[in-house]
Design an enzyme around this catalytic site. Structure first.
Site, PDB file in Angstrom:
ATOM      1  N   ILE A 480       4.083 -18.372 -34.470  1.00  0.00           N
ATOM      2  CA  ILE A 480       5.474 -18.744 -34.743  1.00  0.00           C
ATOM      3  C   ILE A 480       5.790 -20.142 -34.236  1.00  0.00           C
ATOM      4  O   ILE A 480       6.939 -20.530 -34.091  1.00  0.00           O
ATOM      5  CB  ILE A 480       6.390 -17.665 -34.130  1.00  0.00           C
ATOM      6  CG1 ILE A 480       7.786 -17.706 -34.709  1.00  0.00           C
ATOM      7  CG2 ILE A 480       6.388 -17.715 -32.631  1.00  0.00           C
ATOM      8  CD1 ILE A 480       8.596 -16.481 -34.365  1.00  0.00           C
ATOM      9  N   GLN A 482       4.309 -21.207 -31.328  1.00  0.00           N
ATOM     10  CA  GLN A 482       4.036 -21.247 -29.892  1.00  0.00           C
ATOM     11  C   GLN A 482       2.578 -21.523 -29.572  1.00  0.00           C
ATOM     12  O   GLN A 482       2.227 -21.817 -28.427  1.00  0.00           O
ATOM     13  CB  GLN A 482       4.483 -19.919 -29.245  1.00  0.00           C
ATOM     14  CG  GLN A 482       3.507 -18.747 -29.408  1.00  0.00           C
ATOM     15  CD  GLN A 482       3.549 -18.082 -30.761  1.00  0.00           C
ATOM     16  OE1 GLN A 482       3.568 -18.734 -31.791  1.00  0.00           O
ATOM     17  NE2 GLN A 482       3.530 -16.761 -30.764  1.00  0.00           N
ATOM     18  N   ALA A 521       9.168 -11.333 -25.940  1.00  0.00           N
ATOM     19  CA  ALA A 521       9.094 -11.099 -24.489  1.00  0.00           C
ATOM     20  C   ALA A 521       7.949 -11.862 -23.826  1.00  0.00           C
ATOM     21  O   ALA A 521       7.420 -11.414 -22.802  1.00  0.00           O
ATOM     22  CB  ALA A 521       8.976  -9.606 -24.199  1.00  0.00           C
ATOM     23  N   ALA A 714      -3.807 -15.125 -16.478  1.00  0.00           N
ATOM     24  CA  ALA A 714      -2.692 -15.719 -17.218  1.00  0.00           C
ATOM     25  C   ALA A 714      -1.430 -14.861 -17.128  1.00  0.00           C
ATOM     26  O   ALA A 714      -1.486 -13.637 -16.974  1.00  0.00           O
ATOM     27  CB  ALA A 714      -3.079 -15.905 -18.683  1.00  0.00           C
ATOM     28  N   LYS A 715      -0.277 -15.532 -17.215  1.00  0.00           N
ATOM     29  CA  LYS A 715       1.013 -14.888 -17.407  1.00  0.00           C
ATOM     30  C   LYS A 715       1.617 -15.433 -18.702  1.00  0.00           C
ATOM     31  O   LYS A 715       1.103 -16.385 -19.275  1.00  0.00           O
ATOM     32  CB  LYS A 715       1.963 -15.191 -16.240  1.00  0.00           C
ATOM     33  CG  LYS A 715       1.519 -14.599 -14.917  1.00  0.00           C
ATOM     34  CD  LYS A 715       2.364 -15.082 -13.753  1.00  0.00           C
ATOM     35  CE  LYS A 715       3.779 -14.593 -13.795  1.00  0.00           C
ATOM     36  NZ  LYS A 715       4.520 -14.971 -12.555  1.00  0.00           N
ATOM     37  N   GLY A 716       2.713 -14.846 -19.126  1.00  0.00           N
ATOM     38  CA  GLY A 716       3.382 -15.328 -20.326  1.00  0.00           C
ATOM     39  C   GLY A 716       4.192 -16.583 -20.039  1.00  0.00           C
ATOM     40  O   GLY A 716       4.508 -16.905 -18.896  1.00  0.00           O
ATOM     41  N   GLU A 719       9.831 -18.768 -22.223  1.00  0.00           N
ATOM     42  CA  GLU A 719      11.248 -18.491 -22.026  1.00  0.00           C
ATOM     43  C   GLU A 719      11.747 -18.945 -20.657  1.00  0.00           C
ATOM     44  O   GLU A 719      12.884 -19.371 -20.499  1.00  0.00           O
ATOM     45  CB  GLU A 719      11.518 -16.991 -22.181  1.00  0.00           C
ATOM     46  CG  GLU A 719      11.166 -16.450 -23.552  1.00  0.00           C
ATOM     47  CD  GLU A 719      11.396 -14.955 -23.638  1.00  0.00           C
ATOM     48  OE1 GLU A 719      12.442 -14.564 -24.157  1.00  0.00           O
ATOM     49  OE2 GLU A 719      10.522 -14.178 -23.184  1.00  0.00           O
TER      50      GLU A 719
END
Length: 766
Positions: A480, A482, A521, A714-716, A719
């Site tokens: 999208i 990202q 999320a 890794a983390k997201g 946002e």
């Protein structure tokens, strides 16, 4: 030899396609014989639908199908997330100016628009409820006389939800923990109210669907973030098996949370079914303003503290303007309510969040998902409390921050970022400590805080390898903008010891792509990333088992790199030859499957413990013109903790894009309503950030604290860096002037009014 693909600045794999214009989006899809759809929208904010006469439109040459409420027999004509309240086209009444009344499919958009002019509609206007205050008034008209069907999901300790707790409130979520008797011990109790503005998602690619219905088979190309839940919802609405619905998702040109669940899909499908030809239904930018928005909100916060600044108790009430239909409002209410305590230590928390129905554009998921509203109020009040106590806001935060590993609330997972370390990184970059005081200039800090990875979110992935070592990664994560398709391929490349150039991200197609709950999320790198990691590991195991059988050894003795197997110091054995020896020249494919889902727990308030905490830190320096109220942002420092970056360049892009979106909300971007009428619902009138809006000094810091649950730590991301920006800017304005603005955006008028409200002696001090 292939090198490690983790922690690199690799160029994204779709870069060439996108910069050359060759990438295909749903808006680009063209099918032979395709018709074009347009819709008739209500001019009234609230009215009963007396009659709809489409006879003249149907008779217009070039028109092939018309859809009104009369064509909905045999369907479940309403959709939504928790609450099924939004009709495909209006049934008995319209509930906002822009509500869809009828749709036409014709040879061209021009013919379709002409046909819409021929549809005769009789309305009986009803009183509007343009905002939260009007909707909650004792004598307010109800938007829904009968409660639409809905559900309340299971919650864990301390959390609860309720459908339609009072008129014009479609859902309420509550959370409470700790004894409320601690209020009696507080030295100070502060109560403040805040108003949060409403933004449009303003994604570049519009809402668009191309549908081709042939007999019972439904094939669509959709600009959507969640193709599998969309397929399920369409099957329910159309009363057809999911296996009859085939969803393709090409590249998606931005969404920021808006492209979930049904939007343009039902109308495109029903028109195609009626016409017997493919139908393209593509909204204009202006129609996007009438389709979905962020939630405006009114937030009340009551906080009890000790004289030394120790936080004790916090109660809050969040009223979200849900607009005319519920869409994802209950989910946003959950998150806004749950995140109101912020990243601090409390003995008592009580929060509630209500979705208030108004006669305005429906509101739904938006980048930050309730955390932007909660953080605006929470982090603004922290600075207000600090000033009242005579403390530095930095010191007040440091005194009360959760420690690394400390659970957010009982039953929850531990905080997986060192919050103090992150705050120091931003404060240092800003030059906060020991700064020289300059009249009308000030600095502000804020911490954005949200749970990441979704709730109870499952993801499946598949990795297959051809006989020549080419790799295909297949998952439902939508590209999208990202860069998830690049990062997920990097994960597979690292596990399989191959070059990124040999890995391809397969198109998303619900007939063959493994299931995923949706691209939201910030879950792509943690939830789906883990599924891809496991799928690649599974595929690697099968390759090594095959090779070991051919070489007469144990698979544990072998390693895989550059599509060769190695056994100790022996010469590498190319796999193509081994494969051809067994399967012949036609080749073979090795498949690996991966799955991930966080475990359920009744102790966790939201059904399962948070997979990771997405933290954003922001610092701003501003200069305020006391004669006009104009705020100039001199510096903006934004930072997120990504655990460990799989692709540093992509992480930086996500953080910087999010921070600029937050800056726009802080300074000027909002959907402006007057008496319920949208005043700036056009691209030329709606102010979005431009290059010249960037501060003179804009710094992004991608922190890699190393505590993430995803592949390689890794983390997201994507946002967190937006969430704290508005509060940081407002805190800087207070630091500069002593004036507190509690309504977004920080327009010159609001800042000027706040300055005028200051006692004269305080104005002179700053």
């Amino acid at each position: 030899m292939s090198r490690s693909r983790i922690g690199t600045n690799d160029r994204r794999t779709d870069a060439t396609l996108k910069v050359t214009g060759a990438a295909q989006y749903t808006a680009d899809v063209r099918l032979p014989g395709m018709l074009h759809a347009k819709v008739l929208r209500s001019p009234h904010a609230h009215a009963r639908l007396v009659s709809v006469d489409s006879a003249k439109a149907r008779a217009l040459p070039g028109v092939h199908a018309v859809l009104t409420r009369d064509e909905l027999d045999g369907l479940d004509p309403t959709y939504g997330y928790f609450i099924k309240d939004q009709p495909i086209v209006a049934l008995d009444r319209v509930r906002y100016a822009g509500d869809v009344v009828a749709a036409v499919a014709a040879e061209s958009e021009a013919v379709a628009l002409h046909a819409l002019e021929l549809i005769e509609v009789t309305y009986k206007p009803l009183p509007a409820v343009p905002d939260i205050e009007a909707a909650l008034a004792p004598d307010a008209p109800e938007l829904f006389e009968q409660a639409p069907p809905g559900i309340v999901p299971p919650y864990g300790t301390g959390a609860s939800g309720q459908l339609r707790p009072r008129p014009n409130v479609c859902y309420e979520f509550r959370y409470e923990t700790g004894p409320d008797s601690v209020w009696d011990d507080c030295d100070h109790i502060f109560e403040d109210s805040f108003t949060f503005s409403r933004m449009n998602h303003f994604h570049l690619e519009p809402f668009v669907t191309v549908a081709d219905v042939r007999g019972e088979e439904i094939e669509i190309w959709a600009s959507t973030q969640n193709p599998f839940p969309l397929r399920k919802e369409l099957a329910r609405v159309l009363r057809t098996p999911e296996s009859r619905i085939h969803v393709h998702v090409p590249y998606v040109g931005g969404g920021f949370g808006s492209k979930h669940n049904c939007k343009t899909e039902p109308i495109a499908i029903l028109l195609s079914r009626a016409a017997g030809r493919p139908v393209r239904y593509c909204l204009t930018t202006e129609e996007g303003f009438l389709t979905l928005s962020q939630h405006a909100a009114v937030l009340k916060v009551r906080t009890g503290v000790m004289a030394d600044g120790t936080f004790v108790a916090r109660e809050s009430e969040v009223l979200l303007d849900a607009g005319a239909y519920s869409d994802g409002s209950p989910l946003v209410a959950e998150k806004a309510c749950y995140r109101m305590p912020g990243p601090y230590r409390w003995q008592h928390i009580r929060s509630s969040s209500s979705c208030v129905m108004t006669t305005t554009t429906p509101a739904g998921p938006f980048r930050g998902f309730g955390a932007t509203q909660a953080t605006w109020a929470s982090e603004s009040q922290v600075d207000m409390i600090a000033e009242r106590l005579g403390m530095d806001p930095y010191e007040l935060r440091m005194k009360n921050l959760k420690r690394l590993g400390e659970p957010f609330v009982p039953g929850e997972s531990g905080i997986d970022s060192d919050l103090a370390e992150g705050l120091d990184a931003v404060a240092d970059a800003l030059g906060y400590q020991g700064r020289e005081r300059v009249p009308r200039r000030g600095m502000g800090l804020a911490i954005g805080f949200k749970d990441g990875g979704g709730v109870n979110k499952p993801a499946q992935a598949r990795v297959k390898i051809t006989a020549t070592g080419s790799v295909y990664v297949s998952s439902g994560t939508v590209e999208i903008g990202q860069g998830a398709s690049t990062s997920l391929c990097q994960v597979a490349a690292e596990v399989l010891g191959t070059d990124l150039e040999r890995v391809r991200y397969a198109p998303v197609d619900t007939d063959v792509t493994p299931y995923d709950q949706g691209t939201n999320a910030s879950s792509g790198m943690t939830v789906m990333g883990t599924a891809v990691l496991r799928a690649a590991q599974d595929a690697r195991s099968k390759v090594l088992a095959f090779a070991a059988e051919q070489l007469g050894c144990d698979p544990a003795e072998l390693t895989l790199r550059d599509w060769t197997v190695r056994r100790g110091e022996d010469a590498p054995v190319p796999l193509p030859g081994l494969v051809a020896k067994v399967f012949g020249g036609t080749g073979y494919e090795f498949h690996g499957e991966g799955f991930f889902k966080a475990p359920l727990s009744s102790d966790a308030p939201l059904e399962s413990p948070c997979l990771f905490w997405e933290i954003g830190w922001a610092g701003a320096e501003v200069e305020v013109d006391p004669d006009t109220g104009k705020v100039t942002v001199l510096q903006l420092v934004a930072s997120g903790d990504v655990g460990r970056a799989v692709n540093k360049l992509l992480c930086r892009g996500q953080d910087e894009g999010a921070a600029v979106m937050g800056l726009a909300q802080a300074m000027f971007e909002e959907m402006r309503y007057e008496d319920g009428a949208l005043l700036n619902g056009e691209a030329l009138d709606y102010r979005v950030p431009m290059a010249e809006d960037l501060p003179e000094r804009f710094v992004s810091i991608t922190q890699e604290q190393g505590h993430g649950p995803g592949p390689f730590g890794a983390k997201g991301a994507g946002e967190g860096a937006m969430v704290p920006v508005a509060a940081a800017v407002a805190n800087a304005v207070q630091d500069a002037t002593g004036a507190r603005v509690t309504t977004l955006p920080l327009t010159p008028e609001r800042v000027f009014d706040a300055l005028q409200a200051l006692p004269r002696e305080r104005t002179q001090l700053h």
